[in-house]
Design an enzyme around this catalytic site. Structure first.
Site, mmCIF file in Angstrom:
data_model
loop_
_atom_site.group_PDB
_atom_site.id
_atom_site.type_symbol
_atom_site.label_atom_id
_atom_site.label_comp_id
_atom_site.label_asym_id
_atom_site.label_seq_id
_atom_site.Cartn_x
_atom_site.Cartn_y
_atom_site.Cartn_z
ATOM 1 C CG PHE A 1 13.953 11.610 -0.675
ATOM 2 C CD1 PHE A 1 14.095 11.016 -1.911
ATOM 3 C CD2 PHE A 1 13.021 12.600 -0.530
ATOM 4 C CE1 PHE A 1 13.326 11.412 -2.985
ATOM 5 C CE2 PHE A 1 12.249 13.010 -1.586
ATOM 6 C CZ PHE A 1 12.406 12.407 -2.814
ATOM 7 C CB ALA A 2 19.835 12.218 0.882
ATOM 8 N N PRO B 1 11.366 10.282 6.364
ATOM 9 C CG PRO B 1 12.075 8.774 7.984
ATOM 10 C CD PRO B 1 11.045 8.958 6.911
ATOM 11 C CB CYS B 2 15.376 14.143 4.599
ATOM 12 S SG CYS B 2 16.513 14.491 5.956
ATOM 13 C CD GLN B 3 17.618 11.090 8.312
ATOM 14 O OE1 GLN B 3 16.472 11.013 7.865
ATOM 15 N NE2 GLN B 3 17.875 11.468 9.541
#
Length: 505
Positions: free
Chosen positions: A111-112, A107-109
């Protein structure tokens, strides 16, 4: 070069199948595509229990009952180490010897939240993730990569990963991979260009061990369609942070998407081409007459023989067997809305549906007036009872895209994970059936073959399908990766042979 990388290279040179580990696997869309391209799936990590069970039931059918139960287990990637995972799968010896390719889409959340500095820290401090109280999922992905030393990786994510709060996460991942000894590239691909009857735009990132000196990256399209403007607009927004025209000493990680040429390719697979051989569900179907639990144990006959190549692919997928009947052709029970679906035109969305419902409500008020001699007014309880039976309660301004009726002669729009909550985003194109799509129809639109089995209740199956990478898209990527690896290994063998000959001279 690392001994284990040398051993993997030699193993593949001997003609053995590349072994793939799927992280954040879901039900196995990527795994299925890689299996179809000749890869061996050694296992997966998936947190959602129904999805983990689906993966095990489709990819480890020949395992012992004990090992099958091990693969069925849902796992939290933040709580299990790579070596322990492979031991659970029955793979003995050094963990670095077992995995040739790692695939998945964290999930990109998460990562950011970490940012470039933390991502790159793992290259210098392989256990940096332990100091992160959030147990960051992308760091875990990179930790697995660092521990297992695969020859190649594939990562997938939504387009917004290129512009997530101003961060180009794909760019930052490539930097971290460079520090770990990998050569990485990323791009945007739409599944519809690879034989999937769905317009689904995603970011894909591929990386290879530096020693392989790979230079081929993403597969060429096999199908063509002129995408609706919204897809072009979304891509342009996502790509605002992409770095271009860099200096010679800077590496450009982004690769322009391969452009489909209309004259050389097949036309995109349409919704009707994908679904027309599946059983007809009319107003007399038990699925539309009652709210009984939607189970997958009922068997329905196909409506006809396969009508095109896509339907043949779905019914006769190599490695999964074939089915004489369909076992999961089940739909939601939506009695208020069937009559609205029947009147909607292809491409109509919620504002049009609401307008039609309002017209039908007014028609019903007039019918009651003529038949019963009663004129219902807004101050009467029955007025609201009748309205509730016809008009959906959602605000047209807040939910303009909540509903959409598919076009028969076009591919479907993107299937999302919220299919697990409702299916209004994909109303069947056939007004005679007047319903939302079934589980099997959603699977077909994602290019899951009919023999692929989904575990759990109907909502869980819809969610698994909406979250998945389309198997035909994954297959195209897997074939490209295998071809690139084969070419790199052959070139390396030739170079080694030339070097040895020169040394003798």
């Amino acid at each position: 070069m690392c001994l284990f990388i040398q051993q993997k290279i030699e193993r593949l040179r001997q003609g053995q199948s590349p072994r793939v580990l799927d992280l954040f696997a879901g039900c196995g869309g990527i795994s299925l595509g890689f299996q179809a391209a000749g890869f061996e799936n050694i296992g997966a990590v998936e947190l959602d229990p129904p999805a983990a069970k689906s993966h095990a039931m489709n990819f480890h059918t020949g395992a012992s009952d004990e090992l099958k139960q091990i693969h069925t287990k849902a796992r939290d990637i933040t709580e299990i180490e790579p070596a322990d995972l492979l031991q659970d799968f029955g793979l003995q010896g050094d963990a670095r010897s077992h995995v040739d390719v790692i695939v998945g889409g964290p999930p990109c959340q998460s990562f950011a939240r970490v940012g470039r500095a933390k991502l790159r820290e793992i290259a210098k401090h392989p256990e940096a993730f332990l100091n992160d109280p959030r147990g960051n999922l992308y760091l875990r992905y990179l930790h697995y990569l660092n521990e297992l030393k695969p020859l190649a990786i594939l990562m997938e994510n939504v387009p917004d990963v290129l512009n997530y709060g101003g961060h180009n996460i794909a760019e930052e991942v490539c930097e971290a991979l460079r520090d770990l000894g990998y050569n990485a590239r990323y791009t945007m691909l739409n599944a519809v260009f690879y034989g999937v009857p769905e317009m689904r735009e995603r970011m894909f990132l591929i990386a290879y061990q530096d020693e392989l000196e790979c230079s081929d990256w993403f597969p060429e399209p096999s199908h063509w369609i002129d995408l609706p403007p919204g897809y072009h607009g979304s891509r342009q927004v996502a790509m605002k942070t992409v770095k271009r025209n860099l200096q010679d000493d800077q590496k450009q990680f982004f690769v322009d998407p391969p452009e489909p040429e209309q004259s050389d390719l097949s036309l995109a697979v349409t919704a009707e081409q994908a679904l027309s051989d599946l059983p007809f569900i009319n107003d007399d179907s038990p699925l539309k007459l009652g709210k009984a639990t939607r189970r997958f144990d009922r068997a329905d006959n196909y409506s006809c023989a396969p009508r095109n190549r896509f339907q043949q692919q779905m019914r006769f997928w190599e490695g999964l067997g074939t089915r004489e009947t369909i076992a999961d052709h089940v739909i939601r029970y939506l009695p208020r809305d069937y009559k609205i679906f029947a009147r909607m035109q292809p491409g109509d969305q919620y504002p049009e549906a609401f307008q039609l419902a309002t017209i039908m409500f007014e028609e019903e008020l007039e019918r009651i007036k003529v038949k019963e001699g009663v004129e219902l007014k807004e101050n009467m309880p029955r007025y609201y009872e009748v309205k509730k039976a016809f008009v959906p309660p959602y605000d047209t301004g807040k939910f303009p895209n909540k509903w959409r009726k598919m076009e028969a002669d076009k591919p479907a729009r993107t299937l999302m994970a919220h299919l697990g909550k409702d299916s209004y985003s994909h109303i069947h194109y056939d007004s005679r059936q007047a319903r939302t799509i079934s589980v099997r129809e959603a699977a077909r639109l994602q290019s899951f073959p009919d023999s692929f089995v989904f575990q759990g209740p109907m909502n869980a199956a819809f969610r698994q399908i909406g979250n998945a990478v389309p198997p035909l898209m994954a297959k195209a990527l897997a074939e490209q990766i295998r071809s690139t690896l084969t070419q790199a290994l052959n070139i390396r063998r030739t170079n080694i042979g030339l070097a040895a000959a020169t040394a003798v001279i």
